[in-house]
Design an enzyme around this catalytic site. Sequence first.
Site, PDB file in Angstrom:
ATOM      1  N   HIS A 155      41.196  37.852  43.044  1.00 46.91           N
ATOM      2  CA  HIS A 155      41.190  36.837  44.115  1.00 46.91           C
ATOM      3  C   HIS A 155      42.254  37.107  45.181  1.00 46.91           C
ATOM      4  O   HIS A 155      42.251  36.456  46.228  1.00 46.91           O
ATOM      5  CB  HIS A 155      41.413  35.432  43.542  1.00 46.91           C
ATOM      6  CG  HIS A 155      40.298  34.945  42.674  1.00 46.91           C
ATOM      7  ND1 HIS A 155      39.008  34.804  43.115  1.00 46.91           N
ATOM      8  CD2 HIS A 155      40.279  34.570  41.366  1.00 46.91           C
ATOM      9  CE1 HIS A 155      38.231  34.355  42.131  1.00 46.91           C
ATOM     10  NE2 HIS A 155      38.981  34.208  41.054  1.00 46.91           N
ATOM     11  N   ASP A 191      33.631  39.333  36.595  1.00 47.32           N
ATOM     12  CA  ASP A 191      34.294  38.056  36.313  1.00 47.32           C
ATOM     13  C   ASP A 191      33.317  36.928  36.687  1.00 47.32           C
ATOM     14  O   ASP A 191      32.447  37.104  37.539  1.00 47.32           O
ATOM     15  CB  ASP A 191      35.576  37.958  37.145  1.00 47.32           C
ATOM     16  CG  ASP A 191      36.439  36.748  36.818  1.00 47.32           C
ATOM     17  OD1 ASP A 191      37.390  36.897  36.023  1.00 47.32           O
ATOM     18  OD2 ASP A 191      36.163  35.643  37.361  1.00 47.32           O
TER      19      ASP A 191
HETATM   20  C1  SP5 Z   1      40.885  35.323  37.834  1.00 47.88           C
HETATM   21  C2  SP5 Z   1      40.172  34.016  37.671  1.00 47.88           C
HETATM   22  O1  SP5 Z   1      39.287  33.907  36.812  1.00 47.88           O
HETATM   23  N1  SP5 Z   1      40.551  32.992  38.452  1.00 47.88           N
HETATM   24  C3  SP5 Z   1      39.885  31.734  38.369  1.00 47.88           C
HETATM   25  C4  SP5 Z   1      40.463  30.721  39.287  1.00 47.88           C
HETATM   26  C5  SP5 Z   1      39.703  29.435  39.151  1.00 47.88           C
HETATM   27  N2  SP5 Z   1      40.400  28.335  39.727  1.00 47.88           N
HETATM   28  C6  SP5 Z   1      39.600  27.169  39.942  1.00 47.88           C
HETATM   29  C7  SP5 Z   1      39.134  26.515  38.671  1.00 47.88           C
HETATM   30  C8  SP5 Z   1      39.975  25.316  38.338  1.00 47.88           C
HETATM   31  C9  SP5 Z   1      39.967  25.032  36.874  1.00 47.88           C
HETATM   32  N3  SP5 Z   1      41.172  24.363  36.480  1.00 47.88           N
HETATM   33  C10 SP5 Z   1      41.238  24.094  35.090  1.00 47.88           C
HETATM   34  C11 SP5 Z   1      42.568  23.538  34.665  1.00 47.88           C
HETATM   35  C12 SP5 Z   1      42.568  23.395  33.179  1.00 47.88           C
HETATM   36  N4  SP5 Z   1      43.825  23.034  32.649  1.00 47.88           N
HETATM   37 ZN    ZN Z   2      37.291  34.228  36.852  1.00 43.80          ZN
END
Ligand code: SP5
Ligand code: ZN
Length: 338
Positions: A155, A191
């Site tokens: 990202h 991914d």
């Molecule tokens: C590298 C990768 O897989 N990055 C993923 C980034 C996703 N971010 C947004 C999803 C938000 C989910 N948050 C969950 C919190 C749980 N404690």
């Molecule tokens: Zn991811």
Amino acid sequence: MQIFFDRRQLAHAPALELHNGGWAEHAEKPSRAEIVCERLGACETVRDFGRSPLARAHTADYLDFLETAHTRWIAAGRSGDAVGYTWPVVRRRPLDLDRIDALLGRYSYDAGTPITADTWEAAYWGAQTALSALAPLLDGSASASFALCRPPGHHAGADYLGGYCYLNNAAIATQAARDAGHARVAILDIDYHHGNGTQDIFWEDGSVFFASIHADPSTDYPFFWGHADEAGDGAGAGATLNLPLPRGTKLPAYLDALEQALAAIAAFDPSLLVLSFGADTFEGDPISHFAITRADYATIGGRIAAAGLPTLIVMEGGYAVAELGDNVASLLDGFTAR
Ligand code: SP5
Ligand code: ZN
């Protein structure tokens, strides 16, 4: 298969991420890498290739920001992890701002990617892990290797962090391979989330083919990238392929997309493949919505190995920590058995 890992990556441990309007426990934990390392066993030593290969994928001002941000955060009287709260809307004019909060907004695109006191050190050794795993592919002493990178990278763009990513390990290794003489390199990103940073870095580069299979950004993070009509621009027009899939996707539909990506990569005729591998497509992933099983990863690994290309496998996401070691081992076993 040679496995590369450096324990200095474990120091990065952000506490919280902004999620659905509140601060939640951060999903990208050090234990992710520890459990994979334990499951895979012996790891090769990581070498230090210095900062210059990082600067081939990232801007110098971004690297300076990343290295100094947490110190500046503390100097501004703050404690804990540094995270932004104001972002310049796309196309806002460039400004030479000094305030740490402005810099955090300038060099990031989400509030899920805090900078800790140890982030630079961990991300630096993550990038060195990818470069170290690339080395045996460049000198021909191996045909495949695995870089156990953490924090993940796909990202992160040339001048921005986001999505738990700071330095784009796959992009740094890809550019290093280009600089070492590989005329055409393909990146396959599997991914769950679209690899927006990698796509942006090579968007106008016709020597790097970027193919990504991911959750439809109409429903899933990172929303603003990864739609099917995004195909590159300038010299890179046609060298980006996006294959978004709906939530609930199981192996058969996934393999259809994979064959499509591999056919496009074969037509590009690269001499090296970089696989951005996230195990967050797993049916039990706590933040994702595909239905890939542990056994499916062996099938996927085998199909990718059948492309017959020297392959650098780079770890990206995957948040079902207890199952992560087995899922990674399954993909690597399927790849090697082929
Ligand atoms: C590298 C990768 O897989 N990055 C993923 C980034 C996703 N971010 C947004 C999803 C938000 C989910 N948050 C969950 C919190 C749980 N404690
Ligand atoms: Zn991811």
